[in-house]
Design an enzyme around this catalytic site. Structure first.
Site, PDB file in Angstrom:
ATOM      1  N   GLY A 159     -38.342  -8.838 -26.884  1.00 55.81           N
ATOM      2  CA  GLY A 159     -38.041  -9.150 -28.280  1.00 55.81           C
ATOM      3  C   GLY A 159     -37.582  -7.936 -29.056  1.00 55.81           C
ATOM      4  CB  CYS A 160     -39.316  -6.007 -31.661  1.00 53.65           C
ATOM      5  SG  CYS A 160     -39.695  -7.462 -32.667  1.00 53.65           S
TER       6      CYS A 160
END
Length: 213
Positions: A152-153
Site C-alpha cells: 500500500g503506502c
C-alpha cells in the site's frame, strides 16, 4: 519453480531491475508505523515487531549521521469528508481519527527533537503533502523507505519517489504487510521497476562508510 524465480528470469532477460544505488544526501521516511497499524488487534494492524526493530536501527543510523528523517501518519476529520472514496473502499480507515491515539507514531520508533510527522490522507507520502518541498529544501537526492504496508503506502511512496526524481531504497526487512503474498509480490515489483530492494544491514553499512568520521 517459485513464481518469483520464474519472474526474475523473465524480467532479467528484458532489462528490468538495475540498481540505482544511493546518492549523496539520503533521507529516511518512516511510513505509517502508527498505533493502528502496529496493533495486531486493529482491523488495520498486524504484528510488525521485526519491522519496528529494523526501523529503530535505521533511525539510529540516520540520527547518528545527522541525515534527514521524516515520519508519516494517516488521519481524517470527524466528518470523513477528507477521506473521499478511500473510506468507502476501506471502511476500516474510520479508526484513523485526527488527534486520536490510533494515529500517533508507535512509541517504539517515536519521533525525536524536530523530526516531522507528515499528515497524509492517501497512500503516497507525496500526495497532497509538502514532503517534496522539504526534501528539496534539504537537498535530498535519495529516499530510504521503511514501514507499512509494503503493498500500500510503501509501494505508492516508492512509485512517487521515482517519479519525483529520487533514488529509492527499500530495505525488505524494514517494511511489512498483513500477508506474505502481497509483501513479496510488491517487493519484487518495486525492485524490478522503481527502486532498490536491499536489507537494513546494507543501508547502515553504506551510511557508516559514506558519512562516518
Amino acid at each position: 519453480m517459485d513464481w518469483i524465480e520464474d519472474a526474475e528470469s523473465t524480467y532479467a532477460e528484458r532489462e528490468f531491475g538495475e540498481s540505482v544505488g544511493m546518492g549523496d544526501r539520503p533521507a529516511l521516511v518512516v511510513i505509517d508505523l502508527i498505533n493502528a497499524f502496529t496493533d495486531p488487534e486493529s482491523n488495520l494492524g498486524s504484528d510488525v515487531s521485526d519491522v519496528l526493530a529494523r526501523t529503530e536501527r535505521l533511525l539510529a543510523a540516520f540520527r547518528a549521521h545527522d541525515l534527514p528523517r521524516y515520519f508519516t501518519t494517516v488521519a481524517f476529520e470527524d466528518s470523513y469528508g477528507d477521506a473521499g472514496r478511500f473510506i468507502e473502499k476501506v471502511p476500516a480507515l474510520r479508526e484513523l481519527r485526527v488527534d486520536s491515539d490510533r494515529v500517533a507514531v508507535d512509541d517504539r520508533v517515536a519521533p525525536a527533537d524536530d523530526e516531522r510527522v507528515i499528515l497524509k490522507k492517501y497512500a503516497s507520502a507525496f500526495f497532497g503533502t509538502d514532503l517534496q518541498t522539504e526534501l528539496t529544501t534539504n537537498g535530498v537526492d535519495t529516499l530510504v523507505l521503511a514501514g507499512v504496508t509494503t503493498s500500500g503506502c510503501v509501494r505508492a511512496t516508492a512509485v512517487d519517489s521515482l517519479q519525483h526524481g529520487y533514488r529509492t531504497i527499500v530495505p525488505a526487512d524494514a517494511v511489512g504487510d498483513r500477508a506474505e503474498g502481497p509483501h513479496r509480490a510488491n517487493l519484487f515489483d518495486i525492485d524490478a521497476k522503481y527502486g532498490d530492494v536491499v536489507e537494513t544491514d546494507a543501508v547502515v553499512d553504506h551510511l557508516d562508510g559514506a558519512f562516518g568520521d
